[in-house]
Write a protein that holds these residues in place. Sequence first.
Motif, short mmCIF file in Angstrom:
data_model
loop_
_atom_site.label_atom_id
_atom_site.label_comp_id
_atom_site.label_asym_id
_atom_site.label_seq_id
_atom_site.Cartn_x
_atom_site.Cartn_y
_atom_site.Cartn_z
N SER A 99 119.92 20.49 -14.87
CA SER A 99 118.73 20.46 -15.37
C SER A 99 118.25 20.52 -13.42
CB SER A 99 118.18 18.71 -15.76
OG SER A 99 118.72 18.25 -14.94
N ARG A 100 119.72 20.64 -12.90
CA ARG A 100 118.56 20.68 -11.23
C ARG A 100 118.87 22.19 -10.97
NH1 ARG A 100 120.29 15.17 -7.85
NH2 ARG A 100 119.49 13.76 -9.01
N LEU A 101 119.39 22.70 -11.65
CA LEU A 101 119.72 24.23 -11.21
C LEU A 101 119.23 24.69 -12.43
CD1 LEU A 101 123.31 23.74 -9.96
CD2 LEU A 101 120.89 24.39 -8.09
N ASP A 146 114.33 30.16 -15.38
CA ASP A 146 112.92 30.21 -15.24
C ASP A 146 112.54 31.95 -15.44
OD1 ASP A 146 112.87 27.80 -15.13
OD2 ASP A 146 112.21 27.12 -13.70
N ALA A 147 113.59 32.73 -14.24
CA ALA A 147 113.26 33.99 -14.22
C ALA A 147 113.31 34.62 -15.06
CB ALA A 147 114.27 34.00 -12.85
N LEU A 148 114.53 34.48 -16.11
CA LEU A 148 114.81 35.45 -17.29
C LEU A 148 113.74 35.46 -17.55
CD1 LEU A 148 116.78 35.86 -19.23
CD2 LEU A 148 117.05 34.00 -20.17
N ALA A 149 112.63 34.52 -18.06
CA ALA A 149 111.24 34.82 -18.50
C ALA A 149 110.68 35.32 -18.17
CB ALA A 149 110.95 33.21 -19.56
N HIS A 203 118.68 28.01 -7.80
CA HIS A 203 117.90 26.78 -8.00
C HIS A 203 116.43 27.46 -7.44
CE1 HIS A 203 116.84 22.91 -6.91
NE2 HIS A 203 116.80 23.31 -5.39
N ARG A 204 116.33 28.30 -6.05
CA ARG A 204 114.91 28.66 -6.39
C ARG A 204 114.76 29.93 -5.23
NH1 ARG A 204 115.51 23.44 -3.66
NH2 ARG A 204 115.17 23.10 -1.32
N ALA A 244 123.16 29.28 -6.15
CA ALA A 244 123.85 30.95 -6.17
C ALA A 244 123.47 32.21 -7.36
CB ALA A 244 125.13 30.48 -7.46
N ARG A 245 123.79 32.99 -7.15
CA ARG A 245 123.62 34.30 -6.93
C ARG A 245 123.51 34.41 -8.81
NH1 ARG A 245 123.64 34.54 -1.97
NH2 ARG A 245 121.83 35.51 -0.18
N HIS A 246 122.58 34.82 -9.21
CA HIS A 246 122.70 35.09 -10.76
C HIS A 246 121.66 36.43 -11.33
CE1 HIS A 246 123.05 30.93 -11.57
NE2 HIS A 246 124.54 31.54 -11.25
N VAL A 247 122.08 37.27 -12.15
CA VAL A 247 121.89 38.93 -12.58
C VAL A 247 120.57 38.73 -13.89
CG1 VAL A 247 121.75 41.25 -12.66
CG2 VAL A 247 123.59 39.75 -11.19
#
Length: 224
Positions: free
Chosen positions: A42-44, A49-52, A210-211, A216-219
């Motif tokens: 829940s902290r990451l 959020d960015a997906l939406a 996180h922000r 970590a870097r996600h896509v």
Amino acid sequence: MARFEELGTAIIPGEGTKLRLLRRNDEFSIRIAGSSGELMNSRLHGSEDALATLACEYLADNPAPRVLIGGLGMGFTLAAALQSLGETAEVTVAELVPEVETWNRGPLGEAAGFPLNDPRARVHHGDVVELIRSSPEAYDAILLDIDNGPEGLTRKENDWLYTTAGIAAAQAALKPDGVLAYWSAGQDAAFTERLKRAGLSVEAVTVRAHRPGKGARHVIWLAW
């Protein structure tokens, strides 16, 4: 430091894999039993959020968008979608594991602000694949946060969504000018090429867990 306490467990249908919901103070974690790895925390949730938010930018001129989210998780993608959309939107979340909905209506719901209580939100109990296959031209956006991305971690059946056939099925479930959005733990050049071969315009956006600048870097793949 406080230790995690177990709040509940759930079995993924058809797999036998057990999920564990843990809490430490105001931090929640979902893990696979018997593994030291963590599926979500829940902290990451910056990339969830960015997906939406990235997908909903494409719906800015739509007065009453219909959105499908594959995977409820901790509710952060749903919460971000509801915050990005107007009062006439309708957001359906397909969740395969019934206990995950129960957790989100219980203590876990605090983390994302109880988005399931929003009247614009609906839950489909079952596999998102079934819903995609049975819903031609039904959605303005389909957001898929299933497993770890193109390389499934918890359920091999999830891999189908990232095949040529899976992409075609998702395209068929979109309304004209709709957008697909896929979350992944990492880059996958082969998946990018499959999206392009399907005739889609593609943007692969790197986001942080996180922000901005942290985690970590996600896509996020956006395809339209």
